[in-house]
Write an enzyme that holds these catalytic residues in place. Sequence first.
Site, PDB file in Angstrom:
ATOM      1  N   PHE A 224      62.277  38.238  24.515  1.00  0.00           N
ATOM      2  CA  PHE A 224      60.841  38.337  24.282  1.00  0.00           C
ATOM      3  C   PHE A 224      60.304  39.746  24.515  1.00  0.00           C
ATOM      4  O   PHE A 224      60.733  40.456  25.427  1.00  0.00           O
ATOM      5  CB  PHE A 224      60.082  37.329  25.152  1.00  0.00           C
ATOM      6  N   HIS A 316      60.279  33.301  11.176  1.00  0.00           N
ATOM      7  CA  HIS A 316      60.101  33.774  12.561  1.00  0.00           C
ATOM      8  C   HIS A 316      61.474  33.989  13.204  1.00  0.00           C
ATOM      9  O   HIS A 316      62.272  33.046  13.320  1.00  0.00           O
ATOM     10  CB  HIS A 316      59.316  32.738  13.370  1.00  0.00           C
TER      11      HIS A 316
END
Length: 405
Positions: A224, A316
Amino acid sequence: MDATARLVSVLQESQKAPRRNSSVAVLAIGTANPANCILQEDYADWYFRVTKSDHLTALKNKMKRICDKSGVKKRYFHYTEETLAGRPELFLDPTLPSLSARLAIAANAIPELAAAAATKVIAEWGRPAGDITHLVVSTNSGAQAPGADLRLAELLGLRPTVQRTLLSLHGCFGGCSALRLAMDIAGSNRGARVLVAVAEATTVLSFRPPVEGHPDALVAAALFGDGAGAVIIGDDDSTATNVERPIFYMVSASQVTLPGTEDTLSMRLQEDGYDIGISVEAPAIIRDNIEGCVANMLAPLGLAGGGWNGLFWPVHPGGRAILDSCQAAFGLEPGKLAASRHVLSEYGNMYGATIIFVLNEIRRRRRQDREQKLGVMMGIGPGVSIEMMVLLAAGVALDSSFIIH
Ligand SMILES: CC(C)(COP(=O)(O)OP(=O)(O)OC[C@H]1O[C@@H](n2cnc3c(N)ncnc32)[C@H](O)[C@@H]1OP(=O)(O)O)[C@@H](O)C(=O)NCCC(=O)NCCSC(=O)/C=C/c1ccc(O)cc1
C-alpha cells in the site's frame, strides 16, 4: 455483429430514451502523491529499522520476499521518518491507543492530497472551479463530520451550493464506486459537472510495527502507498465544445459481491488503526470468478463474453498476483494489463485512488495505441466486491455512420 458494432447499436437505442448515461464522459483526469518516496528494494530495511524491529529477522526476510514479488518499484508516503519521530503510538508500540492521533492527521492529509489532484484536474478541464455542480469524495481515511468533502470544497473555492457526497470504507473499489455514482449523477442532471476526488493516505491509519502471526499485515505494508486521483465527469450533450474534451464515455456500471467471501479482504478500524485482512486465497478467488462477473455485466448490453483481447482493461492493481489472476482468467495477452502493472510498479496499491492513476496511464498510452475502443474497468476490494464499468474511448470512429467525436 461484433462487440463494437453491438455497442454502437446500444448507444443509438439509448439516445432515444429520455434518460441515459451513454454520453456521460470523463472530461479530465489528475493525480497527486505526497513527496516522500521510498524504493521498494529499500523498504524492508527502512520499515524494520524505523519500527526498531530489526531483531525479527525471519519476519524481515519474509517481508523482503514479499517486496521482491510485489511488482512494486517505489511508493509514496504521507509519513516521513521525521514526522514519525516522537510519535511512538504510531510506529513503535501497538498497545498504545493511536486512533485519535491517526484520525487527526488524516483530517488534514486527505483534503490536502485530494486538493492537489483536484487542482490539476480543474486546470486540465479548463473551466472555473465554480462550474462544478457536484462533488463526490471517496476515502478510507477519516471519520468526522463535516468531513474531507467540505474541507476540499473550501480549499478549491467550490460554490456553497455544490452537492457533496462522501463515500467511506469502500476499500480498494472506492474509486470505482465514486465513478459509478458520478456517472449516475451526470446522467440524470443535465449540465452537471461532477468532481470525483479519491484520496488515500493508506499508511496514516495502518502503519504499525510488524508482529509475528499476522503475515497479511506484512503484505499490506509491502503493497500500500498514498495518493489521490481526481476526475471531472459530465454529459457530452452539454459540453462546452471549445474547452471540454471527452476522454472515456461511461456506458454502464455494476457491482457484484462474491458470496461467502466476507473474510477474504477486510478492514476494521480499531484502537491502533486498521486491522487489515488479506487472505492468501484472494488471487485464486478472483481468478475463478472474475470472467463470469464481467460476462454477466455485459449480457444486458447485448455483448457476449469472449474476445477479451479486443478490449482495453483498466484493472485495479490490488497486487501483482491479482493482476496475474485477471490476466489468466481472461486469457489476456502479455501487455494487456501494462497500464495497471505500470501504476502498481510506480506507486503501489493506493486503494481506491489507484484506478484513476490507471485511467490516466491508459489515456497516455492511447495517444500511441488507439486500437481498442471498448474497455472494462474493474475495482476489487472487501466483500469480495467487484465494481465494473464499460468504457468507450472517445476520439475514435466507431463505424462509418456513427462517429463519437
Ligand atoms: C505480492 C504477493 C503478496 C506475493 O507474491 P506471490 O507470487 O504470491 O509470492 P509467494 O507465493 O512466494 O508469496 C511470498 C510470501 O508471501 C506470503 N503471502 C502471500 N500472500 C499472502 C497473504 N495474503 N497473507 C499472508 N502471507 C501471504 C506467502 O505465504 C509467502 O510467504 P513465504 O513462503 O514465507 O515466503 C502476491 O501474493 C499478491 O500480489 N497478492 C495479492 C494481494 C492482495 O490480495 N491484494 C488485495 C487486493 S484487493 C485490494 O486492492 C485491497 C483491498 C483491501 C483489503 C484490505 C484492506 O484493509 C484494505 C484494502
